[in-house]
Each structure stands twice: as C-alpha cells, then as structure tokens.
Enzyme design. Structure first.
Site, PDB file in Angstrom:
ATOM      1  N   GLY A  67     -27.399  13.883 -12.390  1.00  0.00           N
ATOM      2  CA  GLY A  67     -26.810  13.789 -13.661  1.00  0.00           C
ATOM      3  C   GLY A  67     -26.151  12.399 -13.723  1.00  0.00           C
ATOM      4  N   GLY A  68     -25.383  11.998 -14.939  1.00  0.00           N
ATOM      5  CA  GLY A  68     -24.753  10.968 -15.168  1.00  0.00           C
ATOM      6  C   GLY A  68     -23.496  10.859 -14.328  1.00  0.00           C
ATOM      7  N   GLY A 117     -30.962  18.205  -9.123  1.00  0.00           N
ATOM      8  CA  GLY A 117     -31.241  16.758  -9.678  1.00  0.00           C
ATOM      9  C   GLY A 117     -30.154  16.028  -9.683  1.00  0.00           C
ATOM     10  N   ASP A 138     -25.632   9.782 -26.542  1.00  0.00           N
ATOM     11  CA  ASP A 138     -26.780   9.864 -25.584  1.00  0.00           C
ATOM     12  C   ASP A 138     -27.760  10.994 -26.036  1.00  0.00           C
ATOM     13  OD1 ASP A 138     -28.318   8.248 -23.833  1.00  0.00           O
ATOM     14  OD2 ASP A 138     -27.462   9.491 -21.988  1.00  0.00           O
ATOM     15  N   GLY A 166     -22.588   9.679 -11.459  1.00  0.00           N
ATOM     16  CA  GLY A 166     -22.860   9.588 -10.012  1.00  0.00           C
ATOM     17  C   GLY A 166     -22.584  11.061  -9.536  1.00  0.00           C
ATOM     18  N   LYS A 189     -22.174  21.159 -11.100  1.00  0.00           N
ATOM     19  CA  LYS A 189     -22.303  19.668 -11.189  1.00  0.00           C
ATOM     20  C   LYS A 189     -21.280  19.023 -10.528  1.00  0.00           C
ATOM     21  CE  LYS A 189     -23.318  15.758 -14.487  1.00  0.00           C
ATOM     22  NZ  LYS A 189     -23.416  15.603 -16.017  1.00  0.00           N
TER      23      LYS A 189
END
Length: 328
Positions: free
Chosen positions: A43-44, A41, A158, A46, A64
């Site tokens: 993530g934040g 998937g 967040d 970029g 990541k």
C-alpha cells in the site's frame, strides 16, 4: 483481498511513493491477536498488506503494517491519519477500518475488513474498456462514497482504478469499496512549511498524475472538487482506456484554458448516452468552477442518467451519406 497488479503511468502514485518492505512478516502474531497468513500487496506510506486471522475469533481480516524501516515520524503520522480518516466515515462503499494499534516490537498496523475481489486497474486490464452501464454503476457507487467523505470534511485526493476495489455483494459483482485514504486531507488543506529563507512553501504534491487537476498538481490550495475531477477521469478511462487530457499521463495542458478530449473522439465506437458523456466532461473541467460544486450534485446527475430511458444510436445509412452500399 489479493495482491493488486500495478499498472504503468498514469496509475502510479506521485508521492508518497511505495517501497517494498525490508522484511516479510508472514507468520508473525501482531498485538497477540492477529496472525499474518500471507502477503497480499503493498500500500501507500511504505506499508504492506497481509491477510490475517484473529487468533481467538478466527475472523479473517486484512492488516496493513508500516514497514519498520520506514517508521519515521512523518510516515507514522500519515499512516495514522489514513486510519483516522477512513474510520471516521460510515459508508458501505468505503473500506471498514477495525483497529489501529502498535505491536510490542513497535510495529504500527491497522486492521481492515478483508475483501475478496480485485481493484479496477485489474478489471480494466482484463475486461476494458467497460460497457457504459457498468461504468455508470461503478461511478455512482464511488460518488456515494465521496458524498459521505466530503460531508465529514475528508477529501480523498487519490481516486483512481487502483484505489477502487470490486467485490461480489448484494447480488452484483461490481460492488465497489473505496480504499487508501493515505493521502487524504481534511477540507483540502495543503500543508505549509517555511524554507531556509523563511518563505512560506506548499507541502508536497501528493496523488496520482493523470487523476489530479491543475490546482492539485501545482501544490496550491484545493478543495473537494479534486475528487470530482478524479472520478470523472476514472469513468472516462474505464469507458475508453484513455485519459481525457493529451500530453502524456500528466494533466499539464499546453494552455490553461484547454478542455478535455471529447469522449467520442477518444473512442468513436463507444456507445454512451449524451447525458452521461456530459456528466463526465463537466466533472473533468480544467476550471474547478466549471465542475460540479459538490459530490451530491454529481451523484444526482449520475442517478438522472440511470433513470432516463436510452436507445443506442442508429447505424449510419451508407446511402444517406452518399456511400456505395456493399450490394452495389
């Protein structure tokens, strides 16, 4: 971990926004150690998340990777900040960061424990609204993570369903891991810059609309109570599949003093102890001074609800309300 399903507002982040990577790195071996097996998937900051395996230890991990097309100085700094913030915390309810590294090709990546399960956005879409007992357990675990983070001066900024991952562990299928500290701050400090006219301006508003209180949305100074607010919104939504403030997904009440919608008004059929509803409504108060002063005090309140015997409210007697019974 699997590819999380991204829902529409109010769960979409406001800033920084995620962008799809310019290239799929599946099959690459990063740092000579981690073979990227499949893309999980986005993530934040970029970044793209991959399932990977250590080539020597054969250990499965999640990696990541910051998209090479987005590796400007600010993005790299935010990515590095996320790794340092999460790695500094020791809690069974916070994802474990194993390593932060640079590849020979200048790729920046972090290695995390690999989780099997789904985030709460997926759970809510498939099973929601959830029973209050599940929500109480989930909220308590997230609050435990916040107690640990706040004790180290880290404010997540967040908390939302997509950043709370549900796995099977310790005899429960609702064991929670808090993810993505990419927009976290230390002590809630807001970046301050100067415009072309020399005036001080606040940094960008970061977080997810709907889960941000007014002080965070305005980009002004805030503290750990923004996480308390977000956790209250999270529990409200898991119980009702609605948000506690009207006016769309953004928390922009018409009057600064307007309060949240009563939970039983949002979902009249929901069975929930009065004490639990009181905890949620206190945590989402518009005025930060009216919220719990600390995650530790909120955690104590949640545990008190769990320790208090509760019986469902009796069904309404139609005769007592002057209504005709079905047998009449």
């Amino acid at each position: 971990m699997h590819e999380p399903k991204r829902s529409r507002e109010p769960d979409a982040p406001r800033a920084p926004c995620s962008r799809r990577p310019s290239v799929d790195l599946t099959g690459r071996v990063l740092g000579g150690r981690y073979e990227l097996l499949r893309r999980l998937g986005h993530g934040g900051s970029g970044a793209t998340i991959y399932e990977a395996e250590h080539v020597e230890l054969r250990r499965r991990v999640a990696v990541k990777v910051l998209d090479p097309g987005l590796s400007d100085a600010d993005t790299v700094a935010r990515f590095t900040h996320e790794a340092h913030a999460a790695a500094a915390l020791r809690s069974e309810h916070i994802i474990d960061i194993i390593e932060l590294a640079h590849d020979d090709s200048e790729l920046v990546f972090m290695v995390m424990e690999c989780l099997e399960g789904e985030d709460l956005a997926v759970t809510l879409a498939q099973d929601g609204p959830l029973d209050w007992r599940r929500v109480l357990s989930i909220g308590t675990q997230v609050c435990e993570a916040l107690v640990t983070a706040h004790a180290r001066g880290v404010v997540h900024c967040d908390i939302k369903p997509g950043n709370c991952f549900r796995i099977t562990h310790g005899g429960t299928a609702d064991f929670i891991k808090v993810l993505d500290f990419g927009v976290s701050s230390f002590g809630g400090r807001v970046a301050v810059t100067r415009g072309s006219d020399g005036r001080r301006t606040s940094g960008p508003v970061i977080g997810t609309p709907g889960y941000m209180p007014q002080e965070q949305l305005r980009g002004g100074p805030y503290d750990h109570r923004v996480d308390i607010f977000a956790l209250g919104v999270l529990m409200f939504r898991l119980l009702t599949d609605k948000m506690p403030y009207s006016g769309g997904s953004l928390f922009v009440p018409r009057r600064p003093t307007s309060g949240p919608i009563a939970l039983r008004r949002a979902a009249p059929a929901v069975e929930i102890p009065d004490a639990f509803e009181a905890v949620i409504l206190k945590s989402v108060a518009s005025d930060p001074a009216e919220r719990y002063p600390s995650a530790a005090e909120m955690l104590a309140a949640l545990r008190a609800v769990a320790d208090t015997p509760w019986a469902p409210r009796l069904a309404r007697d139609p005769l007592a309300w002057g209504e005709r019974s079905s047998a009449a």
